[in-house]
Design an enzyme around this catalytic site. Structure first.
Site, PDB file in Angstrom:
ATOM      1  N   LEU A   1       0.827  -1.205   0.000  1.00 32.40           N
ATOM      2  CA  LEU A   1       0.000   0.000   0.000  1.00 32.40           C
ATOM      3  C   LEU A   1       0.858   1.250   0.000  1.00 32.40           C
ATOM      4  CD1 LEU A   1      -2.586  -1.045   2.719  1.00 32.40           C
ATOM      5  CD2 LEU A   1      -3.052  -0.773   0.289  1.00 32.40           C
TER       6      LEU A   1
ATOM      7  N   GLY B   1       6.174   3.757   4.657  1.00 28.67           N
ATOM      8  CA  GLY B   1       6.082   4.741   5.735  1.00 28.67           C
ATOM      9  C   GLY B   1       7.422   4.919   6.400  1.00 28.67           C
TER      10      GLY B   1
ATOM     11  N   PHE C   1       8.439   3.962   9.164  1.00 23.41           N
ATOM     12  CA  PHE C   1       8.933   2.850   9.965  1.00 23.41           C
ATOM     13  C   PHE C   1       8.954   1.539   9.202  1.00 23.41           C
ATOM     14  CE2 PHE C   1       7.495   6.092  12.753  1.00 23.41           C
ATOM     15  CZ  PHE C   1       8.362   6.060  13.826  1.00 23.41           C
ATOM     16  N   GLY C   2       8.558   1.603   7.959  1.00 23.12           N
ATOM     17  CA  GLY C   2       8.562   0.381   7.174  1.00 23.12           C
ATOM     18  C   GLY C   2       7.412   0.372   6.182  1.00 23.12           C
TER      19      GLY C   2
ATOM     20  N   LYS D   1       1.888  -3.488   8.783  1.00 30.46           N
ATOM     21  CA  LYS D   1       3.116  -2.702   8.653  1.00 30.46           C
ATOM     22  C   LYS D   1       4.305  -3.544   9.088  1.00 30.46           C
ATOM     23  CE  LYS D   1       4.217   1.675   8.826  1.00 30.46           C
ATOM     24  NZ  LYS D   1       4.085   3.070   9.052  1.00 30.46           N
TER      25      LYS D   1
ATOM     26  N   ASP E   1       5.500  13.155  13.175  1.00 30.41           N
ATOM     27  CA  ASP E   1       5.604  13.062  11.719  1.00 30.41           C
ATOM     28  C   ASP E   1       4.234  13.270  11.074  1.00 30.41           C
ATOM     29  OD1 ASP E   1       6.912  12.840   9.332  1.00 30.41           O
ATOM     30  OD2 ASP E   1       7.119  10.657   9.388  1.00 30.41           O
TER      31      ASP E   1
END
Ligand SMILES: *[C@@H]1O[C@H](CO)[C@@H](O)[C@H](O)[C@H]1NC(C)=O
Ligand SMILES: *[C@@H]1O[C@H](CO)[C@@H](O)[C@H](O)[C@H]1NC(C)=O
Ligand SMILES: *[C@@H]1O[C@H](CO)[C@@H](O)[C@H](O)[C@H]1NC(C)=O
Ligand SMILES: *[C@@H]1O[C@H](CO)[C@@H](O)[C@H](O)[C@H]1NC(C)=O
Length: 646
Positions: free
Chosen positions: A335, A338, A340-341, A357, A454
């Site tokens: 998708l 981000g 963090f991954g 995630k 963020d």
């Protein structure tokens, strides 16, 4: 003349009838089957016919007790301890008649059967609740997933309403654990505001368990004021207040004998909350939750459980299930990426779609333990403008987080991406308000202040109704404390990061306020914050906005895809000014998020006088006016390459 009076007569009769219908019948004869909460857990019965037979037997045992000569309002029943066991519990609010109680129970049974073969489920109505599991849960009091359900109407007389509600709740929460049967219904009036309240605990919990549970419920339901109605649900108790009478006057409990005496612990808790000293209590609750979550770890279900496990905290998913759900983390299911991954779309075995995630942060084994408790904390965040964390997987080769899936993807797609121009002004304004509400919750209302760090349009997801949901919150908390903002690539994103955080690493919730202001400007202008190819001169969105503000040409900022007849110029100007207020250099001059919500929703013009901020540009130089109150030199050169990251 006569006709006139006959008309009036008929009208009066109708009114009287409506009055009776509305006010008396529901109280005296109403099973109150307004659904508050439902959940089903996964199926793991070994023998389905036996399981169903056991379920039927338990339900009829419960029903016999409720309908029986003792007029029980609480009952438990078990069946099949040797195979496919069922443990069940039912409870009616004490103000219901036996007939209403049984009617409520029957409705609950019908609804809980829609869980089909789940070997756990619960249904909570206003009037009663029913729950069954494959193991005993009778001593459960407060469990992760406890929550408030607020009414959607604001109280008619807000003057004194809050005081009235607080006083009432404090009293029943303090008295109920000491009352035999753990139930109290109280009607109270303070400062001219009438409030009705009910507290109840499961008959199988201890006095202190009841007290703990109601304290948490009190904390939850408090956020509903000034809504005219609020309920808090948990595994072992129920708490409700309302401006409308929902039980008959002769059903009230005299709680006076139970006040001012007994356990000082309860009193301390109530006193603290009422006195507004809240903080220590919240801290206590926070540790209490962490402790509880640690204790209840053993009972967390594996796999694609739903619902009932909400009462037991986040789900611990099996790695192979998530791998299967995301087609082995295939590109096709990806998708997005981000901070963090990467995020993947996954379809669980029960058909539920989730977002998975895959965290790129490596963690030591100690950090993994912290990770699990953080996940438990974050999964307790419930707000309609915040993406729900459903669970995690910490056992596989990677750490995985499982979130609810948002159909309409992220806000940036609708502002600058392929769906550009699809949002009208009303939707945009709702999004602006929604993000502010979500942030105010994370900063000020959740029992631990969560700073996002963020905030940007790609971190704002949109649900089916284009309501915003903040994603990726709380993840910065997963980083070990000594990792400074500079040494990580997660600290923020160029164009959204406030100067004091980018340069000095000074972290406060005002870092989010700044980024929020930038996102609002993006929503209004339809332009990316870090796009330097802005016409007519090369400058960032924020710089451009300030220039227009100074030249009194604010309306030039508005996205051309918005037609001028769909928005109110004054509201538009006010919204832009609020955004500018959020992006001021001086941390102290920026409003808090709850102040932003109030400003956005208040009618009329306020005097908003934002002062121009310091800018950070792509050549790593700060420029801006010299009157900047943050004390940053206007020529200082700093490295922000790590901050920009992506
Ligand atoms: C179903 O799963 C729960 C939790 O994992 C377990 O305690 C229970 O014994 C299981 N029931 C059956 C019938 O296998
Ligand atoms: C259990 O009760 C339901 C509803 O009354 C019925 O449809 C079902 O056949 C019963 N199952 C068993 C095994 O008795
Ligand atoms: C408010 O509550 C009523 C009754 O529960 C419901 O029908 C209605 O949709 C709710 N409105 C909103 C805006 O949620
Ligand atoms: C409460 O009052 C209603 C009528 O208003 C009456 O029918 C009912 O029996 C009363 N209940 C009790 C417990 O006195």
């Amino acid at each position: 003349m006569q006709l006139q009076s006959r008309k009036i007569g008929v009208l009066l009769t109708i009114q009287l009838w409506i009055f009776q219908f509305l006010w008396f019948d529901p109280i005296l004869c109403d099973p109150q089957t307004n659904l508050l909460n439902k959940g089903c857990s996964q199926y793991n019965s070994t023998n389905l016919p036996v399981f169903y037979a056991n379920l039927n037997t338990t339900f009829s045992k419960l029903r016999n007790q409720l309908a029986g000569p003792n007029k029980d309002l609480f009952s438990t029943a078990e069946q099949g301890q040797s195979s496919n066991p069922v443990y069940a519990m039912a409870q009616c609010r004490d103000y219901l008649s036996t007939t209403d109680c049984v009617a409520c129970f029957d409705t609950a049974v019908a609804l809980i059967r829609t869980c089909s073969a789940a070997n756990g489920g619960r249904v909570i109505f206003d009037g009663c609740f029913l729950r069954y599991e494959s193991s005993s849960f009778y001593d459960q009091t407060t469990e992760p997933g406890n929550t408030a359900i607020c009414g959607n109407k604001t109280a008619t007389s807000t003057n004194g309403f809050q005081t009235s509600v607080n006083k009432l709740l404090a009293n029943i929460v303090s008295a109920t654990p000491k009352i035999k049967g753990y139930f109290a219904a109280v009607k109270s009036e303070a400062d001219g505001s009438l409030v009705y309240g009910v507290a109840q605990c499961a008959g199988t919990v201890s006095e202190s368990g009841c007290s703990d549970c109601l304290s948490v419920a009190y904390n939850n339901v408090e956020v509903c004021v000034p809504k005219s109605d609020g309920r808090a649900v948990d595994a072992g108790c129920f708490l409700r207040y309302s401006q409308t009478a929902f039980f008959a006057d002769n059903q009230t409990t005299n709680i006076t004998p139970y006040l001012n005496s007994g356990s000082s612990k309860t009193k301390a808790i109530i006193g603290g909350v009422v006195g507004g000293v809240g903080f220590l209590i919240l801290l206590g609750l926070f540790f209490f939750f962490r402790l509880r979550s640690k204790k209840s770890k053993k009972t967390t279900h594996k796999g694609d459980t739903l619902g009932a496990t909400e009462l037991r905290g986040p789900v611990n998913y099996a790695y192979r299930d998530l791998k299967h759900a995301t087609k082995n983390f295939s590109e096709e299911n990806k998708l997005g990426e981000g901070g963090f991954g990467d995020v993947y779309k996954g379809v669980l075995r029960n058909g539920k779609t989730v977002a998975v995630k895959k965290l790129t942060i490596g963690l030591s084994s100690r950090a993994k333990t912290d990770f699990e408790s953080e996940v438990r904390l974050i999964s307790n965040v419930h707000h309609r403008n915040v993406v729900r964390l459903l669970g995690c997987c910490s056992k596989g080769p990677e750490l995985l987080l499982v979130y609810e899936f948002m159909v309409n993807s992220s806000l940036d797609k609708f502002l600058f991406g392929d769906k550009r121009g699809a949002l009208n002004w009303k939707q945009r304004f709702d999004i602006i308000v929604g993000i502010a509400r979500g942030l105010a919750y994370l900063h000020e209302e959740f029992h631990v202040c969560i700073i996002h760090r963020d905030i940007k349009s790609s971190n704002i997801l949109l649900d089916d109704y284009f309501q915003p949901r903040i994603a990726d919150f709380g993840l910065a908390r997963l980083l070990p404390g000594d990792q400074s903002h500079m040494s990580t690539r997660f600290a923020g994103t160029l164009g959204y990061t406030s100067p004091e955080y980018a340069i000095h690493g000074q972290l406060s919730e005002k870092v989010d306020v700044y980024s929020y202001g930038v996102v609002v400007l993006e929503i209004i202008s339809g332009r990316k914050s870090n796009d330097i190819k802005l016409e007519p001169v090369t400058q960032y969105l924020l710089e451009w906005a300030w220039k227009l503000f100074e030249e009194d040409k604010l309306m030039n900022l508005v996205d051309e895809s918005l037609s001028t007849d769909e928005y109110d110029v004054d509201l538009m100007k006010k919204t832009i000014q609020i955004a500018l207020l959020c992006t001021q250099s001086s941390v102290a001059a920026r409003p808090t998020m709850s102040e932003v919500v109030v400003m956005l929703l208040s009618k009329g013009q306020q005097e908003l006088r934002p002062t121009r901020p310091t800018f950070i540009d792509a050549t790593n130089r700060i420029r801006g006016d010299t009157s900047s109150s943050s004390g940053l030199s206007s020529t200082a050169t700093v490295s922000i390459t790590q901050v920009s990251g992506r």
